[in-house]
Design a protein around this motif. Structure first.
Motif, short mmCIF file in Angstrom:
data_model
loop_
_atom_site.label_atom_id
_atom_site.label_comp_id
_atom_site.label_asym_id
_atom_site.label_seq_id
_atom_site.Cartn_x
_atom_site.Cartn_y
_atom_site.Cartn_z
N PHE A 28 37.46 12.03 17.31
CA PHE A 28 36.28 12.90 17.45
C PHE A 28 36.39 13.78 18.70
O PHE A 28 35.79 14.85 18.77
CB PHE A 28 34.99 12.06 17.43
N ALA A 29 37.19 13.33 19.68
CA ALA A 29 37.32 14.08 20.94
C ALA A 29 38.53 15.01 20.94
O ALA A 29 38.80 15.68 21.93
CB ALA A 29 37.39 13.12 22.11
N GLY A 30 39.27 15.05 19.84
CA GLY A 30 40.42 15.95 19.77
C GLY A 30 41.58 15.52 20.64
O GLY A 30 42.31 16.34 21.18
N LEU A 31 41.76 14.21 20.77
CA LEU A 31 42.83 13.67 21.61
C LEU A 31 44.04 13.27 20.77
O LEU A 31 45.17 13.32 21.24
CB LEU A 31 42.29 12.46 22.38
N THR A 32 43.79 12.87 19.53
CA THR A 32 44.89 12.44 18.66
C THR A 32 45.68 13.65 18.19
O THR A 32 45.16 14.76 18.13
CB THR A 32 44.37 11.63 17.47
N THR A 33 46.92 13.41 17.86
CA THR A 33 47.80 14.51 17.50
C THR A 33 48.42 14.25 16.12
O THR A 33 48.25 13.18 15.55
CB THR A 33 48.90 14.67 18.56
N GLY A 34 49.09 15.25 15.60
CA GLY A 34 49.75 15.10 14.30
C GLY A 34 48.76 15.26 13.16
O GLY A 34 47.75 15.94 13.30
N ARG A 35 49.04 14.58 12.04
CA ARG A 35 48.18 14.71 10.87
C ARG A 35 46.97 13.81 11.04
O ARG A 35 47.07 12.59 10.99
CB ARG A 35 48.96 14.33 9.61
N VAL A 36 45.80 14.39 11.25
CA VAL A 36 44.60 13.56 11.35
C VAL A 36 43.95 13.49 9.97
O VAL A 36 44.04 14.42 9.18
CB VAL A 36 43.59 14.09 12.40
N ARG B 246 42.78 16.88 24.21
CA ARG B 246 44.24 17.01 24.33
C ARG B 246 44.58 18.30 25.08
O ARG B 246 45.38 18.30 26.01
CB ARG B 246 44.91 16.99 22.95
N GLY B 247 43.93 19.40 24.69
CA GLY B 247 44.15 20.68 25.35
C GLY B 247 43.72 20.64 26.81
O GLY B 247 44.45 21.09 27.70
N THR B 248 42.54 20.08 27.05
CA THR B 248 42.00 20.01 28.41
C THR B 248 42.91 19.19 29.32
O THR B 248 43.22 19.60 30.44
CB THR B 248 40.59 19.37 28.38
N LEU B 249 43.37 18.02 28.84
CA LEU B 249 44.20 17.14 29.67
C LEU B 249 45.60 17.73 29.87
O LEU B 249 46.19 17.57 30.94
CB LEU B 249 44.28 15.74 29.06
N THR B 250 46.11 18.41 28.85
CA THR B 250 47.44 19.04 28.97
C THR B 250 47.39 20.11 30.05
O THR B 250 48.27 20.19 30.92
CB THR B 250 47.87 19.65 27.63
N GLU B 251 46.34 20.93 30.01
CA GLU B 251 46.16 21.99 31.01
C GLU B 251 46.02 21.40 32.41
O GLU B 251 46.64 21.88 33.36
CB GLU B 251 44.88 22.76 30.66
N ALA B 252 45.21 20.35 32.52
CA ALA B 252 44.98 19.71 33.82
C ALA B 252 46.27 19.10 34.37
O ALA B 252 46.59 19.27 35.55
CB ALA B 252 43.89 18.65 33.70
N ALA B 253 47.03 18.41 33.53
CA ALA B 253 48.26 17.75 34.00
C ALA B 253 49.30 18.80 34.42
O ALA B 253 50.02 18.61 35.40
CB ALA B 253 48.82 16.85 32.90
N THR B 254 49.36 19.91 33.68
CA THR B 254 50.30 20.98 34.00
C THR B 254 49.93 21.62 35.35
O THR B 254 50.80 21.87 36.19
CB THR B 254 50.27 22.05 32.88
N ALA B 255 48.64 21.86 35.55
CA ALA B 255 48.17 22.46 36.81
C ALA B 255 48.43 21.54 37.98
O ALA B 255 48.85 21.98 39.07
CB ALA B 255 46.68 22.80 36.70
#
Ligand SMILES: Nc1nc(=O)c2c([nH]1)NC[C@@H]1CN(c3ccc(C(=O)N[C@@H](CCC(=O)O)C(=O)O)cc3)CN21
Ligand SMILES: CC(C)C(=O)C(=O)O
Ligand SMILES: [Mg+2]
Length: 278
Positions: free
Chosen positions: A227-235, A246-255
């Motif tokens: 529900f939070a958009g954290l899982t990847t692949g075929r949901v 997933r997008g938010t954490l990827t951006e944060a980790a990259t920054a």
């Protein structure tokens, strides 16, 4: 001036489920496996949190729920139960912890209540699990049933397959009725056609909690990472992502990595001085 008094909130108990069904108030649920998400979902007003054996997928990284053990779920359940004020905490009986006998089922349910601090337990299966449900209920433990697609039987069912289509609708209704008759206070309907899920819901006195069962059930549950958009692949088709973690954490980790590499982090405000030397 009067001090702010901490508000006592009324806990969700099994009675809530019957009242909600009678009044037509839909029941809300998410999974949770840790204290921080439990606190967030509890404060957001989610009615019950499921410490699901879906931890096998979303916490432990297995492909299925089959390898999950009772010993693995106990500390997760304790973390969730310790963090909620209002929500009911339901813990899954994992594969292998209840199928051998009603005695084994009671023993495992008691461990989830004593060591996991859960408020209720959930187990998969309708007619086949009815005797165990009855024995657990008789031991003083509230039970939530789970029929339709039962992930612990993935290999027997031949994969993630919608249940209760065509002639199988009769079996689905029989399973749901067996769960109710055995004393469960609610039942999860997973991956069944919306029409039959509505019929089952109308036929039962206890509330149905749907996942991939359409809009005609008495409540809904989703795995929180879905529900939070954290899982990847075929949901699964039944998932709606309400955020893009997933997008938010990827951006944060990259920054963060960029800042560490360039020396932009830590800055002075993140560092400690020594008044005796500076
Ligand atoms: N992240 C996650 N979400 C879940 O809902 C979930 C888990 N894990 N782990 C335990 C079970 C397994 N579940 C699953 C897993 C996969 C599908 C799936 O692939 N469904 C396909 C095919 C359905 C069909 O037969 O047409 C889909 O498109 O929904 C469904 C339920 C539900 N549970
Ligand atoms: C999907 C829900 C109903 C579940 O059993 C789990 O998360 O383990
Ligand atoms: Mg489960």
């Amino acid at each position: 001036m009067s001090e702010a008094v901490p508000q006592q909130v009324k806990r969700v108990r099994t009675r809530f489920f019957g009242t909600a069904k009678q009044q037509g108030t839909r029941i809300t649920a998410l999974t949770s496996y840790d204290a921080l998400t439990a606190q967030i979902f509890d404060e957001a007003g989610i009615d019950f949190l499921l410490v699901g054996d879906s931890a096998g997928n979303v916490v432990f990284g297995h492909g299925t729920t089959v390898p999950v053990t009772l010993d693995e779920l106990l500390p997760l359940s304790r973390a969730v139960a310790g963090a909620v004020r209002r929500a009911m905490v339901v813990a899954d009986l994992p594969f292998g912890s209840y199928e051998v006998s009603p005695e084994q089922a009671v023993g495992s349910a008691v461990r989830l209540m004593k060591e996991g601090a859960a408020h209720a337990v959930k187990l998969e299966g309708g007619v086949r699990s009815a005797a165990s449900i009855r024995r657990i209920v008789d031991a003083g433990v509230p039970v939530m049933g789970h029929v339709g697609y039962t992930p612990q039987s993935e290999h027997a069912l031949g994969g993630h397959v919608v249940q209760g289509r065509g002639a199988a609708a009769e079996q689905l209704l029989a399973d749901a009725l067996a769960v109710q008759e055995a004393g469960a206070f609610a039942v999860v309907l997973e991956m069944v056609p919306a029409g039959i899920a509505r019929e089952v819901s109308e036929s039962l006195a206890i509330p149905t909690i749907g996942i991939g069962a359409g809009a005609g059930t008495d409540g809904q549950i989703l795995v929180w990472q879905d529900f939070a958009g954290l899982t990847t692949g075929r949901v699964p088709r039944f998932v709606k992502a309400y955020a893009d973690l997933r997008g938010t954490l990827t951006e944060a980790a990259t920054a963060y990595a960029d800042d560490v590499r360039t020396g932009a982090f830590p800055a002075e405000e993140h560092s400690f001085g020594d008044p005796a030397r500076d």
